[in-house]
Motif scaffolding. Structure first.
Motif, PDB file in Angstrom:
ATOM      1  N   HIS A 214      -4.869  -0.324   7.001  1.00  0.00           N
ATOM      2  CA  HIS A 214      -5.028  -1.740   7.357  1.00  0.00           C
ATOM      3  C   HIS A 214      -6.360  -2.350   6.907  1.00  0.00           C
TER       4      HIS A 214
ATOM      5  N   ILE B 224      -0.158   2.893   2.784  1.00  0.00           N
ATOM      6  CA  ILE B 224       0.391   2.213   3.964  1.00  0.00           C
ATOM      7  C   ILE B 224       1.271   3.216   4.698  1.00  0.00           C
TER       8      ILE B 224
ATOM      9  N   HIS C  68       3.860   3.165   6.375  1.00  0.00           N
ATOM     10  CA  HIS C  68       5.320   3.127   6.194  1.00  0.00           C
ATOM     11  C   HIS C  68       5.742   3.415   4.758  1.00  0.00           C
TER      12      HIS C  68
ATOM     13  N   ASP D  46       2.350  -0.010  14.667  1.00  0.00           N
ATOM     14  CA  ASP D  46       2.505  -1.134  13.732  1.00  0.00           C
ATOM     15  C   ASP D  46       3.940  -1.625  13.835  1.00  0.00           C
TER      16      ASP D  46
ATOM     17  N   SER E 235       2.332  -4.606   0.138  1.00  0.00           N
ATOM     18  CA  SER E 235       2.769  -4.459   1.541  1.00  0.00           C
ATOM     19  C   SER E 235       3.824  -3.363   1.707  1.00  0.00           C
ATOM     20  N   CYS E 236       4.087  -3.042   2.996  1.00  0.00           N
ATOM     21  CA  CYS E 236       5.088  -2.019   3.288  1.00  0.00           C
ATOM     22  C   CYS E 236       6.505  -2.547   3.096  1.00  0.00           C
TER      23      CYS E 236
ATOM     24  N   CYS F   4      -3.016  -2.183   2.963  1.00  0.00           N
ATOM     25  CA  CYS F   4      -2.234  -3.324   3.459  1.00  0.00           C
ATOM     26  C   CYS F   4      -2.700  -4.636   2.852  1.00  0.00           C
TER      27      CYS F   4
ATOM     28  N   ARG G 298      -1.995 -15.582   9.090  1.00  0.00           N
ATOM     29  CA  ARG G 298      -1.674 -14.178   8.808  1.00  0.00           C
ATOM     30  C   ARG G 298      -2.462 -13.620   7.616  1.00  0.00           C
TER      31      ARG G 298
HETATM   32  S1  SF4 Z   1       1.524  -3.813   5.031  1.00  0.00           S
HETATM   33 FE1  SF4 Z   1       1.415  -5.316   6.677  1.00  0.00          FE
HETATM   34  S2  SF4 Z   1       3.170  -4.964   7.991  1.00  0.00           S
HETATM   35 FE2  SF4 Z   1       2.903  -3.181   6.666  1.00  0.00          FE
HETATM   36  S3  SF4 Z   1       1.726  -1.724   7.853  1.00  0.00           S
HETATM   37 FE3  SF4 Z   1       0.282  -2.938   6.655  1.00  0.00          FE
HETATM   38  S4  SF4 Z   1      -0.264  -4.670   7.943  1.00  0.00           S
HETATM   39 FE4  SF4 Z   1       1.543  -3.724   8.874  1.00  0.00          FE
END
Ligand code: SF4
Length: 469
Positions: free
Chosen positions: A63, A107, A109, A128, A345-346, A406, A434
């Motif tokens: 993050h 990340i 995910h 998350d 992003s994820c 992220c 955001r």
């Molecule tokens: S890319 Fe965005 S949604 Fe995915 S883990 Fe990082 S902050 Fe969270």
């Protein structure tokens, strides 16, 4: 009794029914990162508790890590402090930490699936919201808050409310230029950002069955944006082929045995659902969000809604969104000038996403007024992309090629919007502020659409732009 995958996984992991009606669920895999874990560890230590199953906990940093210069100590003191806290906590508890020196950072995910940690039939938790991503493998994966991170560290369990299951069947054929991102934006637009509250979403139908694991992850990732607690796809040969040979997946005979069990965890053909929704894939067109939640979207060739187009109860939300974004009701979305293009992003920071975006920008150049960056979802994605020369394609087109993290998905590092900038983004949330600026504006879309917008300097229909490439 025929059962859904949710019921099977739930029952396999239920420790006991709690007096308040919740179920105490055992968590097979706990993924932690630098932002939501330090406070959880502090709470744990304050009670004198220890991590119950360090071997079921894996940490990474994503993050807050800078993506331009990742040398330690970071220039951002708060980022350095958070990362140091995770290092101390992981080391003290004997938790594996996939840090910037590991070659496997990224990340949370993205790396779970990439390493083969994410497997069918599991329960997974992570601090998350987009933990639902792992459901693409037939896991039940919960995004949790900081106090629940503490609970899982201490007990490897979560107290969870029961869930209903909605089966979402996507049938037909996606037209060229229409991607998994458009499918999930369509679902959220139709059912609303609260439409899934109290539900697990089971994605099915021939379109989902033909999807790659990357595409399934994009869809499951945004389940939470539609209000669902989790989203999943029943595991099949595509799932098993993806996992075969991954570092942390079972190997040899153990893999074959695992496949047999994984297959048995899929929903039974005659399982009963609380709700069913069918989506016609052929009717979906490239989609762009225009507002301040992921349900406020239109097809790229549509116009923004007017008050007369929405139910009376939705007019205040429409006014608020139009007012914040500074758009005029009824205006076309196509042609909206952008200042920033963010690929990452994820949701859409995997290799296939970068390939698709690179296909659009190859031999073209980012518009002079646009700041464009590509942030691979993991070190593994970055390396694989570089092996294919995608970094050169992006760099020659005027994109910045960054380290994994992220980044501008939530702008906890230096990658952020300034002032009223408009960003074409492949991420998952367009909430106010955001992307780092309280007044910044986010337009969510597929990676190919982001790439096309970067080159055109405005929102454009990738179907016209890519001239059939
Ligand atoms: S890319 Fe965005 S949604 Fe995915 S883990 Fe990082 S902050 Fe969270």
């Amino acid at each position: 009794m025929p059962q859904t995958l949710l019921q099977k996984v739930w029952n396999h992991h239920a420790v006991r029914r709690l007096p308040n009606g919740q179920t105490q669920l055992f968590v097979g895999l706990h993924l932690i990162h630098e932002v939501t874990s330090p406070q959880a560890f502090d709470m744990l230590h304050a009670r004198g508790w220890r991590v119950r199953y360090p071997e079921r906990t894996v940490a990474t940093v994503d993050h807050i890590v800078p993506t331009r210069d990742q040398r330690r100590p970071f220039l951002d003191v708060m980022a350095e402090d958070m990362l140091s806290a995770l290092e101390r906590n992981a080391h003290a508890a004997g938790i594996e930490l996939l840090d910037l020196t590991s070659g496997a950072q990224g990340i949370v995910h993205v790396i779970g699936p990439e390493l083969g940690l994410t497997q069918p039939g599991m329960t997974i938790a992570c601090g998350d919201s987009h933990t639902s991503t792992h459901g693409a493998f037939g896991a039940i994966a919960f995004g949790i808050g900081t106090s629940q991170v503490r609970d899982v560290l201490a007990s490897q369990c979560l107290a969870m409310d029961p869930l209903k299951v909605r089966r979402l069947e996507v049938h037909g054929r996606l037209a060229p230029g229409v991607y998994a991102k458009d499918v999930i934006l369509e679902i959220i637009r139709r059912l609303g950002v609260n439409g899934g509250v109290g539900y697990a979403y089971e994605y099915a139908g021939d379109v989902v069955e033909r999807m790659s694991m990357d595409e399934r992850m994009t869809i499951c990732n945004m389940s939470i944006e539609g209000g669902a607690r989790v989203g999943y796809v029943n595991p099949d040969d595509t799932t098993f082929d993806y996992l075969r040979g991954r570092r942390r997946a079972p190997q040899g005979d153990a893999f074959d045995r695992a496949v047999e069990w994984w297959r048995s965890m899929g929903s039974d053909a005659d399982a009963v659902y609380d709700d069913r929704v069918t989506v016609d894939a052929g009717s979906i067109r490239p989609t762009v969000t225009w507002g301040i939640n992921p349900g406020q979207s239109v097809y790229v060739d549509e116009r923004l809604p007017k008050p007369a187009d929405v139910a009376p109860g939705e007019r205040a939300a429409l006014d608020e969104a139009l007012g914040f974004m500074g758009w005029t009701a009824g205006a076309p979305i196509k042609g909206t000038r952008i200042d920033v293009a963010f690929l990452g992003s994820c949701t859409n920071g995997r290799l296939s996403d970068l390939r698709e975006a690179a296909r659009v920008v190859r031999g073209r150049h980012v518009a002079a007024h646009v700041r464009a960056l590509v942030v691979p979802g993991s070190q593994g994605v970055r390396l694989a992309a570089e092996r294919e020369g995608l970094d050169r394609v992006f760099s020659e087109a005027g994109f910045e090629w960054r380290g994994a993290g992220c980044s501008m998905c939530l702008a906890m590092n230096q990658d952020r919007l300034e002032g009223r900038e408009v960003c074409a983004s492949s991420s998952n949330r367009n909430f106010k502020g955001r992307q780092g600026s309280p007044s910044g504006r986010t337009l969510l879309m597929s990676p190919a659409m982001v790439a096309a917008a970067a080159v055109a300097g405005e929102v454009i229909d990738v179907r016209e732009f890519s001239d059939g490439r």
